[in-house]
Design a protein around this motif. Structure first.
Motif, mmCIF file in Angstrom:
data_model
loop_
_atom_site.group_PDB
_atom_site.id
_atom_site.type_symbol
_atom_site.label_atom_id
_atom_site.label_comp_id
_atom_site.label_asym_id
_atom_site.label_seq_id
_atom_site.Cartn_x
_atom_site.Cartn_y
_atom_site.Cartn_z
ATOM 1 N N PHE A 102 1.855 -1.637 8.325
ATOM 2 C CA PHE A 102 2.313 -0.309 7.914
ATOM 3 C C PHE A 102 3.807 -0.208 8.183
ATOM 4 O O PHE A 102 4.264 -0.502 9.283
ATOM 5 N N HIS A 103 4.562 0.236 7.155
ATOM 6 C CA HIS A 103 6.025 0.217 7.237
ATOM 7 C C HIS A 103 6.660 1.603 7.183
ATOM 8 O O HIS A 103 7.896 1.699 7.228
ATOM 9 N N GLY A 104 5.877 2.643 7.068
ATOM 10 C CA GLY A 104 6.436 3.986 7.049
ATOM 11 C C GLY A 104 5.817 4.834 5.962
ATOM 12 O O GLY A 104 4.902 4.407 5.253
ATOM 13 N N GLU A 105 6.304 6.072 5.836
ATOM 14 C CA GLU A 105 5.688 7.015 4.913
ATOM 15 C C GLU A 105 6.686 8.075 4.462
ATOM 16 O O GLU A 105 7.742 8.261 5.073
ATOM 17 N N ARG A 106 6.298 8.755 3.398
ATOM 18 C CA ARG A 106 6.996 9.946 2.932
ATOM 19 C C ARG A 106 5.933 10.991 2.648
ATOM 20 O O ARG A 106 5.365 11.037 1.563
ATOM 21 N N THR A 107 5.650 11.780 3.666
ATOM 22 C CA THR A 107 4.648 12.837 3.579
ATOM 23 C C THR A 107 5.332 14.114 4.045
ATOM 24 O O THR A 107 6.349 14.500 3.485
ATOM 25 N N VAL A 108 4.781 14.778 5.061
ATOM 26 C CA VAL A 108 5.501 15.891 5.677
ATOM 27 C C VAL A 108 6.755 15.370 6.356
ATOM 28 O O VAL A 108 7.812 15.997 6.328
#
Length: 280
Positions: A102-108
């Motif tokens: 897992f490399h990161g996210e764009r959510t909240v």
């Protein structure tokens, strides 16, 4: 002294052993999977088999995978291989022969992990467990104060394998149940943290880059925004990859472990597609 050898047989790119997870194959053009969603967790045993044919779902949705090289995010997440679009969020994942990351996210929030979080390794067999953590990951979010950081820790354990019957009646003959937890500690540097605990049961089937079934619960402690916690179950509709699980027949290895040689007996419908991987 020679090291023992353990063998994994594959038909095309699919594992013959339902008990062992290996790297999935995702079409270069990407893929979208239809799912049904229940706004609650579903009870289940930790040992197979599992029958969810009586589960009533509440909504439908999709989970989409795209090669990161085809997106505008590749420079921000240079070590990820794929982007997953799910529940309105964008998640950056890595698949290779050795691990699922897992490399990161764009959510909240928006994060890019300098070092990936290893969700579990490949191959991942029944009885295997794995843990990993990444600390002091800077992130931003709308309405958050500056200097926000996250600690992210994961634990995964492969519990059992068996037949899985889905709410739409689809039957997967060799599903593997993986139990995992993720713990986040989010907050401004020097201040109390919002602590989030995600408990997950994932049923994986060879070839798919996501669980074909999952039931999860997110709980919180500390100064967290209201309404963050949730319970949800999600089920793949049909068998989009079209794996002929009837082609996965009995495999016998002896002796195992082996030192100098091993005998392999198996029955497959298309022996010309048989390949052998040896892990030391």
């Amino acid at each position: 002294m020679k090291k023992s050898l353990f063998f994994i047989l594959l038909i095309s790119t699919y594992a013959l052993f339902g008990q062992t997870l290996t790297m999935p194959t995702i079409p270069p053009s990407g893929v979208t999977y239809p799912v049904t969603i229940k706004n609650d967790t579903v009870p289940h045993p930790s040992q197979g088999s599992w029958d969810f044919s009586n589960v009533t779902t509440d909504a439908t949705g999709t989970v989409e995978f795209e090669s990161i090289s085809s997106t505008p995010f590749s420079s921000s997440y240079p070590n990820a291989t794929h982007v997953k679009y799910e529940d309105g969020g964008i998640f950056f994942l890595g698949y290779d022969m050795d691990e699922y990351t897992f490399h990161g996210e764009r959510t909240v929030i928006e994060t890019s992990y300098q070092n990936p979080l290893i969700l579990h390794t490949y191959p991942f067999a029944i009885g295997d467990s794995h843990s990993d953590s990444e600390l002091d990951i800077s992130f931003t979010c709308n309405g958050c104060p500056p200097f926000m950081e996250r600690n992210d820790a994961v634990y995964s354990e492969s519990l059992s394998s068996g037949t899985l019957t889905m709410p739409d009646g689809t039957v997967h003959n060799t599903a593997t149940l993986v139990y995992s937890t993720r713990t986040w500690n989010d907050g401004q540097v020097g201040s109390p943290t919002c602590n989030l605990f995600l408990e997950q049961w994932h049923w994986w089937v060879a070839g798919y880059p996501m669980p074909v079934a999952q039931t999860v619960e997110l709980t919180t402690t500390g100064p967290c925004p209201p309404g963050v916690g949730y319970r949800q179950s999600k089920f793949l509709v049909g068998n989009p990859i079209g794996i002929d699980e009837g082609a996965l027949q009995e495999v016998n290895l002896f002796p195992n472990p082996a030192k100098n040689e091993v005998n392999v007996e198996c029955t497959v419908l298309q022996p010309s597609n048989l390949t052998l991987r040896v892990f030391n």
